[in-house]
Design a protein around this motif. Structure first.
Motif, PDB file in Angstrom:
ATOM      1  N   GLY A 112       0.807  -1.218   0.000  1.00 59.51           N
ATOM      2  CA  GLY A 112       0.000   0.000   0.000  1.00 59.51           C
ATOM      3  C   GLY A 112       0.837   1.262   0.000  1.00 59.51           C
ATOM      4  N   GLY A 113       0.271   2.312   0.559  1.00 60.23           N
ATOM      5  CA  GLY A 113       0.961   3.584   0.620  1.00 60.23           C
ATOM      6  C   GLY A 113       0.402   4.594  -0.369  1.00 60.23           C
ATOM      7  N   VAL A 114       0.683   5.857  -0.108  1.00 59.97           N
ATOM      8  CA  VAL A 114       0.228   6.966  -0.948  1.00 59.97           C
ATOM      9  C   VAL A 114       1.453   7.696  -1.473  1.00 59.97           C
ATOM     10  N   LEU A 115       1.557   7.828  -2.792  1.00 62.26           N
ATOM     11  CA  LEU A 115       2.727   8.444  -3.420  1.00 62.26           C
ATOM     12  C   LEU A 115       2.489   9.927  -3.659  1.00 62.26           C
ATOM     13  N   VAL A 116       3.441  10.749  -3.208  1.00 58.84           N
ATOM     14  CA  VAL A 116       3.431  12.188  -3.453  1.00 58.84           C
ATOM     15  C   VAL A 116       4.784  12.557  -4.051  1.00 58.84           C
ATOM     16  N   VAL A 117       4.773  13.232  -5.196  1.00 59.41           N
ATOM     17  CA  VAL A 117       6.019  13.596  -5.877  1.00 59.41           C
ATOM     18  C   VAL A 117       6.114  15.111  -5.999  1.00 59.41           C
ATOM     19  N   GLU A 118       7.249  15.667  -5.570  1.00 57.79           N
ATOM     20  CA  GLU A 118       7.539  17.088  -5.772  1.00 57.79           C
ATOM     21  C   GLU A 118       8.663  17.188  -6.796  1.00 57.79           C
ATOM     22  N   GLN A 119       8.341  17.751  -7.971  1.00 56.60           N
ATOM     23  CA  GLN A 119       9.306  17.798  -9.084  1.00 56.60           C
ATOM     24  C   GLN A 119       9.128  19.099  -9.866  1.00 56.60           C
ATOM     25  N   PRO A 120      10.153  19.936  -9.928  1.00 53.31           N
ATOM     26  CA  PRO A 120      11.452  19.828  -9.257  1.00 53.31           C
ATOM     27  C   PRO A 120      11.308  20.072  -7.759  1.00 53.31           C
ATOM     28  N   TRP A 121      12.332  19.707  -7.037  1.00 54.36           N
ATOM     29  CA  TRP A 121      12.311  19.796  -5.578  1.00 54.36           C
ATOM     30  C   TRP A 121      13.297  20.861  -5.113  1.00 54.36           C
ATOM     31  N   ALA A 122      12.756  21.987  -4.637  1.00 52.31           N
ATOM     32  CA  ALA A 122      13.576  23.067  -4.089  1.00 52.31           C
ATOM     33  C   ALA A 122      13.537  22.960  -2.566  1.00 52.31           C
ATOM     34  N   ILE A 123      14.658  22.681  -1.947  1.00 54.94           N
ATOM     35  CA  ILE A 123      14.708  22.483  -0.500  1.00 54.94           C
ATOM     36  C   ILE A 123      14.642  23.839   0.197  1.00 54.94           C
ATOM     37  N   ASP A 124      13.660  24.000   1.070  1.00 54.39           N
ATOM     38  CA  ASP A 124      13.488  25.227   1.839  1.00 54.39           C
ATOM     39  C   ASP A 124      14.270  25.096   3.146  1.00 54.39           C
ATOM     40  N   GLN A 125      15.223  25.998   3.341  1.00 55.91           N
ATOM     41  CA  GLN A 125      16.067  25.944   4.540  1.00 55.91           C
ATOM     42  C   GLN A 125      15.244  25.978   5.816  1.00 55.91           C
ATOM     43  N   THR A 126      14.126  26.699   5.803  1.00 59.67           N
ATOM     44  CA  THR A 126      13.311  26.826   7.025  1.00 59.67           C
ATOM     45  C   THR A 126      12.629  25.516   7.394  1.00 59.67           C
ATOM     46  N   ASP A 127      12.547  24.566   6.453  1.00 60.06           N
ATOM     47  CA  ASP A 127      11.918  23.282   6.738  1.00 60.06           C
ATOM     48  C   ASP A 127      12.914  22.248   7.256  1.00 60.06           C
ATOM     49  N   LEU A 128      14.207  22.599   7.266  1.00 62.22           N
ATOM     50  CA  LEU A 128      15.229  21.686   7.746  1.00 62.22           C
ATOM     51  C   LEU A 128      15.448  21.899   9.239  1.00 62.22           C
ATOM     52  N   VAL A 129      15.331  20.827  10.024  1.00 58.99           N
ATOM     53  CA  VAL A 129      15.513  20.895  11.476  1.00 58.99           C
ATOM     54  C   VAL A 129      16.635  19.934  11.862  1.00 58.99           C
ATOM     55  N   PRO A 130      17.760  20.426  12.377  1.00 58.93           N
ATOM     56  CA  PRO A 130      18.860  19.522  12.753  1.00 58.93           C
ATOM     57  C   PRO A 130      18.508  18.695  13.981  1.00 58.93           C
ATOM     58  N   ILE A 131      18.928  17.427  13.974  1.00 61.48           N
ATOM     59  CA  ILE A 131      18.721  16.590  15.153  1.00 61.48           C
ATOM     60  C   ILE A 131      20.047  16.220  15.810  1.00 61.48           C
ATOM     61  N   SER A 132      21.172  16.544  15.154  1.00 59.68           N
ATOM     62  CA  SER A 132      22.479  16.370  15.773  1.00 59.68           C
ATOM     63  C   SER A 132      23.490  17.226  15.009  1.00 59.68           C
ATOM     64  N   TYR A 133      24.675  17.422  15.614  1.00 58.15           N
ATOM     65  CA  TYR A 133      25.729  18.216  14.988  1.00 58.15           C
ATOM     66  C   TYR A 133      27.056  17.474  15.105  1.00 58.15           C
ATOM     67  N   LYS A 134      27.957  17.744  14.151  1.00 60.32           N
ATOM     68  CA  LYS A 134      29.345  17.352  14.274  1.00 60.32           C
ATOM     69  C   LYS A 134      30.129  18.592  14.726  1.00 60.32           C
ATOM     70  N   TYR A 135      30.821  18.492  15.848  1.00 61.62           N
ATOM     71  CA  TYR A 135      31.491  19.649  16.450  1.00 61.62           C
ATOM     72  C   TYR A 135      33.002  19.452  16.436  1.00 61.62           C
ATOM     73  N   SER A 136      33.711  20.414  15.863  1.00 58.84           N
ATOM     74  CA  SER A 136      35.179  20.363  15.810  1.00 58.84           C
ATOM     75  C   SER A 136      35.746  20.950  17.110  1.00 58.84           C
ATOM     76  N   THR A 137      36.444  20.115  17.880  1.00 61.20           N
ATOM     77  CA  THR A 137      36.922  20.538  19.193  1.00 61.20           C
ATOM     78  C   THR A 137      38.278  21.225  19.149  1.00 61.20           C
ATOM     79  N   GLY A 138      38.991  21.054  18.039  1.00 61.12           N
ATOM     80  CA  GLY A 138      40.338  21.636  17.955  1.00 61.12           C
ATOM     81  C   GLY A 138      41.389  20.857  18.699  1.00 61.12           C
ATOM     82  N   LEU A 139      41.104  19.621  19.096  1.00 59.23           N
ATOM     83  CA  LEU A 139      42.062  18.826  19.880  1.00 59.23           C
ATOM     84  C   LEU A 139      43.053  18.052  19.016  1.00 59.23           C
ATOM     85  N   GLY A 140      42.710  17.769  17.764  1.00 61.66           N
ATOM     86  CA  GLY A 140      43.580  16.897  16.989  1.00 61.66           C
ATOM     87  C   GLY A 140      44.061  17.503  15.708  1.00 61.66           C
TER      88      GLY A 140
END
Length: 363
Positions: free
Chosen positions: A335-363
């Motif tokens: 089953g399932g419902v198909l939705v297609v966005e074409q072309p796909w322009a990514i809106d920065q405001t819709d992006l929500v980070p769930i983790s980060y890579k952090y540079s500590t400067g140790l190495g």
């Protein structure tokens, strides 16, 4: 039970939010007579095991409700009337009919407003569509797909939108107890099917794929205590994820092939899933499959960067409301419902980070 249902419908003619002898009698019939009759029946009917069936009658909270109800459910799958799926008797406000309805929760708690609010109609409609897709192989002949509760209030209107399938009992024509119980068994079997395939409940109705990503990020960050607090294990097994992904890719591939594209699966080597080519122009397609209603999906950093680079020669294809049957091994997606966005322009405001890579400067 027939006499009690008829009596409730008769008492709807005397409906008032205030306490009256008629409304007290209605409460007694709903919370006492019919509820107890249903509990006794469910406890002794062999074909309805192994679920732990419960029955809850609601005449109203505080004041009397215009549309009282009695629901039948598994507490693990539907801990409250706002969460999960269940079957329920709904009595129309003017007493024309009672309905036995297969439905899911149509309201949710708002922390900001400290009250229950109706779920968005699009979300309720998606849940109904998912359920009917999941029950496509079941016997639903003769069942209604809409109900009328004779009310202009938001809550009963929400009930109407949430009806997946229903059986109507007009006042004066409610059948005998034997037929009523046969109808309960029929609807309960449909509910058992939905319980077998619907996503597991998470905190605040978590989306399984989002829960997995958050839990993985928490583990990678070394926060084992927070991992334990969220519970052991992922919402979806690896086999389930594979089944969902392969099913979604197959549906999207067929979609583009039907549009006369030549389609190549490149997901094993590229940061996107498909290349769909027509008239010499390649379209890079990102495919996301989910058992949720598709309101959120997970994107990797590479996926975001790639689709920003190739826009407008790209597309996002979401297959939401996928039915995942966990009763077999490996799980089977359908089953399932198909939705297609074409072309796909990514809106920065819709992006929500769930983790980060952090540079500590140790190495």
């Amino acid at each position: 039970m027939r006499e009690a249902i008829e009596a409730i419908l008769e008492l709807q003619d005397e409906y008032t939010p205030q306490k009256t002898p008629a409304m007290d009698r209605r409460r007694e019939l709903i919370s006492g007579v019919v509820t107890q009759e249903l509990r006794s029946f469910l406890e002794t009917h062999p074909s309805l095991s192994p679920l732990e069936w419960s029955v809850q009658g609601r005449n109203g909270s505080g004041s009397n409700a215009g549309v009282p109800w009695i629901r039948i459910y598994d507490p693990e799958k539907s801990p409250s009337a706002t969460v999960g799926t269940y079957i329920v008797y709904l009595f129309s406000q003017k007493g024309a009919s009672a309905y036995l309805v297969l439905m899911g929760g149509t309201s949710q708690w708002s922390e900001a407003r400290q009250k229950f609010l109706s779920r968005p109609p699009a979300e309720v409609a998606a849940k109904v569509e998912w359920a009917r897709s999941a029950l496509a192989v079941e016997d639903t002949d003769g069942l209604l797909t809409s109900i009328s509760l004779e009310s202009d209030f938001d809550t009963p209107r929400g009930y109407e939108r949430g009806a997946m399938y229903a059986i109507e009992y007009p006042k004066g024509a409610v059948p005998g107890d034997a037929e009523l119980k046969e109808d309960i068994v029929r609807m309960a079997r449909l509910l058992q099917r939905l319980y077998a395939v619907e996503p597991p409940l998470g905190r605040s109705d978590d989306i399984p794929e989002i829960s997995d990503a958050v839990l993985s990020a928490t583990q990678a960050a070394g926060n084992t205590r927070k991992t334990r607090a969220r519970g052991q294990g992922f919402a979806l097994s690896q086999a389930a994820k594979v089944a969902i992904e392969e099913h979604a890719v197959a549906l999207v591939t067929k979609h583009f092939e039907d549009l006369r594209y030549s389609v190549d699966n490149v997901g094993a080597t590229e940061s996107y899933d498909l290349v769909a080519t027509k008239d010499g122009t390649p379209i890079h397609v990102e495919v996301k499959g989910t058992t949720s209603f598709g309101q959120q999906v997970i994107l990797t950093f590479n996926e975001v960067e790639h689709h920003r680079d190739v826009y407008p020669h790209n597309a996002l294809a979401i297959v939401h409301s996928i039915v995942l049957d966990r009763s077999v091994e490996p799980p089977v997606a359908s089953g399932g419902v198909l939705v297609v966005e074409q072309p796909w322009a990514i809106d920065q405001t819709d992006l929500v980070p769930i983790s980060y890579k952090y540079s500590t400067g140790l190495g």
